[in-house]
Design a protein around this motif. Structure first.
Motif, PDB file in Angstrom:
ATOM      1  N   ILE A 148       0.839  -1.196   0.000  1.00  0.00           N
ATOM      2  CA  ILE A 148       0.000   0.000   0.000  1.00  0.00           C
ATOM      3  C   ILE A 148       0.874   1.247   0.000  1.00  0.00           C
ATOM      4  N   ALA A 149       1.899   1.255   0.853  1.00  0.00           N
ATOM      5  CA  ALA A 149       2.783   2.416   0.965  1.00  0.00           C
ATOM      6  C   ALA A 149       3.453   2.727  -0.368  1.00  0.00           C
ATOM      7  N   TRP A 150       4.014   1.710  -1.012  1.00  0.00           N
ATOM      8  CA  TRP A 150       4.706   1.939  -2.275  1.00  0.00           C
ATOM      9  C   TRP A 150       3.734   2.313  -3.387  1.00  0.00           C
ATOM     10  N   SER A 151       2.550   1.703  -3.391  1.00  0.00           N
ATOM     11  CA  SER A 151       1.575   2.026  -4.436  1.00  0.00           C
ATOM     12  C   SER A 151       1.092   3.460  -4.310  1.00  0.00           C
ATOM     13  N   LEU A 152       0.836   3.904  -3.095  1.00  0.00           N
ATOM     14  CA  LEU A 152       0.442   5.299  -2.891  1.00  0.00           C
ATOM     15  C   LEU A 152       1.532   6.241  -3.390  1.00  0.00           C
ATOM     16  N   THR A 153       2.780   5.879  -3.118  1.00  0.00           N
ATOM     17  CA  THR A 153       3.912   6.696  -3.557  1.00  0.00           C
ATOM     18  C   THR A 153       3.924   6.839  -5.069  1.00  0.00           C
ATOM     19  N   THR A 154       3.590   5.752  -5.775  1.00  0.00           N
ATOM     20  CA  THR A 154       3.578   5.781  -7.233  1.00  0.00           C
ATOM     21  C   THR A 154       2.350   6.495  -7.773  1.00  0.00           C
ATOM     22  N   ALA A 166      -2.311  19.357  -5.501  1.00  0.00           N
ATOM     23  CA  ALA A 166      -2.942  19.318  -4.178  1.00  0.00           C
ATOM     24  C   ALA A 166      -3.542  17.954  -3.894  1.00  0.00           C
ATOM     25  N   GLU A 167      -4.018  17.251  -4.925  1.00  0.00           N
ATOM     26  CA  GLU A 167      -4.619  15.930  -4.737  1.00  0.00           C
ATOM     27  C   GLU A 167      -3.592  14.893  -4.281  1.00  0.00           C
ATOM     28  N   ALA A 168      -2.327  15.144  -4.580  1.00  0.00           N
ATOM     29  CA  ALA A 168      -1.288  14.181  -4.209  1.00  0.00           C
ATOM     30  C   ALA A 168      -0.930  14.255  -2.728  1.00  0.00           C
ATOM     31  N   GLY A 169      -1.216  15.382  -2.080  1.00  0.00           N
ATOM     32  CA  GLY A 169      -0.807  15.568  -0.690  1.00  0.00           C
ATOM     33  C   GLY A 169      -1.284  14.473   0.247  1.00  0.00           C
ATOM     34  N   PRO A 170      -2.597  14.166   0.306  1.00  0.00           N
ATOM     35  CA  PRO A 170      -3.067  13.117   1.226  1.00  0.00           C
ATOM     36  C   PRO A 170      -2.475  11.741   0.914  1.00  0.00           C
ATOM     37  N   MET A 171      -2.272  11.436  -0.360  1.00  0.00           N
ATOM     38  CA  MET A 171      -1.668  10.151  -0.720  1.00  0.00           C
ATOM     39  C   MET A 171      -0.249  10.050  -0.165  1.00  0.00           C
ATOM     40  N   LEU A 172       0.522  11.113  -0.353  1.00  0.00           N
ATOM     41  CA  LEU A 172       1.903  11.099   0.116  1.00  0.00           C
ATOM     42  C   LEU A 172       1.972  11.102   1.639  1.00  0.00           C
ATOM     43  N   ASP A 173       1.044  11.776   2.299  1.00  0.00           N
ATOM     44  CA  ASP A 173       1.021  11.766   3.764  1.00  0.00           C
ATOM     45  C   ASP A 173       0.736  10.362   4.292  1.00  0.00           C
ATOM     46  N   GLU A 174      -0.228   9.663   3.671  1.00  0.00           N
ATOM     47  CA  GLU A 174      -0.525   8.287   4.091  1.00  0.00           C
ATOM     48  C   GLU A 174       0.671   7.386   3.826  1.00  0.00           C
ATOM     49  N   ALA A 175       1.294   7.575   2.661  1.00  0.00           N
ATOM     50  CA  ALA A 175       2.472   6.770   2.335  1.00  0.00           C
ATOM     51  C   ALA A 175       3.599   7.021   3.334  1.00  0.00           C
ATOM     52  N   GLU A 176       3.828   8.293   3.678  1.00  0.00           N
ATOM     53  CA  GLU A 176       4.879   8.610   4.651  1.00  0.00           C
ATOM     54  C   GLU A 176       4.606   7.929   5.990  1.00  0.00           C
ATOM     55  N   ASP A 177       3.362   8.002   6.460  1.00  0.00           N
ATOM     56  CA  ASP A 177       3.020   7.368   7.738  1.00  0.00           C
ATOM     57  C   ASP A 177       3.308   5.875   7.700  1.00  0.00           C
TER      58      ASP A 177
END
Length: 276
Positions: A148-154, A166-177
């Motif tokens: 999930i983490a790597w897929s969100l990053t991609t 702006a749409e990428a922000g929540p995806m990257l935040d979840e991936a970082e967590d």
């Protein structure tokens, strides 16, 4: 089914299967090394063996051994990011992912994630987002947090490249967590890189430069040459945007040195373009 199929194989097919299995196991055993100090010798090893790897992939297509082919292709991140192999890599994924043979969800998810990364490298964001989202959906169904983490990053690259950062922000935040929770430093370095680019894209240039510097410093410390050169090159771009050509030249030169020493040819070209 696999045992029955193996019994029906002739001697030549058994030899080819063992050949394909050997390179699949080699790729899987070393797939994490593309984010660490072994990436340069690993890149040289796979360059040397490339004719064998290509033959193994072709055999999996010809014989209907799709799962084995997707395992091999999905573990070859190092070679697909090297030189001009991204085009060929995407062609193998297009062929294998369209095959009708059943494939375990975790194998398909891994292959989709790697395919999405390669499509992103080629700026084919339609495939990058489509394959990445398919991988993300499978990983969520499997409850596989690393996937999930790597897929969100991609997947986050899609809206960033399509003018909707702006749409990428929540995806990257979840991936970082998730990368932090799971202790995945290579993934974290990649997320910080993308967060830096995303911050600059939404107008926060100072934060973007700080995040890219953090990613570059962490990558240098981990001997992750590819990520270090990539982050330094992107940092040079933001230095220019910030009106600091001296910093840009310094970062481009550092990116060039690191990519040259590690044999990351694609990044050598990017760095030279930055210095031009």
């Amino acid at each position: 089914i696999q045992e029955y199929a193996a019994e029906r194989l002739g001697p030549a097919d058994k030899t080819r299967r063992r050949h394909a299995e050997f390179f699949t196991e080699l790729a899987e055993a070393t797939q994490r090394d593309h984010l660490g100090p072994a990436q340069a010798p690993l890149r040289r090893r796979f360059r040397t063996e490339w004719d064998n790897i290509r033959a193994a992939l072709q055999w999996t297509v010809d014989s209907g051994e799709t799962e084995l082919g997707l395992r091999l292709a999905g573990a070859l991140t190092t070679i697909w990011l090297d030189r001009n192999f991204a085009v060929e890599g995407q062609q193998w994924f297009e062929t294998l992912l369209e095959r009708p043979e059943p494939v375990a969800d975790e194998v398909r998810a891994k292959a989709l994630g790697t395919a999405a990364m390669i499509a992103g490298v080629r700026s084919d964001f339609e495939h990058a987002v489509g394959w990445g989202q398919d991988a993300l959906d499978l990983y969520r169904a499997l409850g596989a947090e690393e996937g999930i983490a790597w897929s969100l990053t991609t997947v986050a690259i899609g809206p960033m490249e399509q003018g909707r950062p702006a749409e990428a922000g929540p995806m990257l935040d979840e991936a970082e967590d998730l990368h932090r929770k799971l202790g995945l430093p290579g993934g974290l370095r990649r997320v910080l890189h993308l967060q830096g680019q995303q911050a600059a894209a939404v107008g926060d240039l100072d934060r973007g430069r700080r995040l890219l510097r953090e990613s570059a410093d962490l990558s240098v410390g981990a001997d992750d040459h590819f990520s270090a050169a990539s982050s330094l090159h992107s940092l040079g771009d933001l230095d220019l945007e910030a009106g600091d050509p001296e910093a840009a030249e310094r970062d481009y030169r550092d990116a060039l040195r690191i990519s040259w020493d590690s044999g990351a040819d694609r990044l050598v070209c990017y760095s030279l373009a930055g210095l031009a």
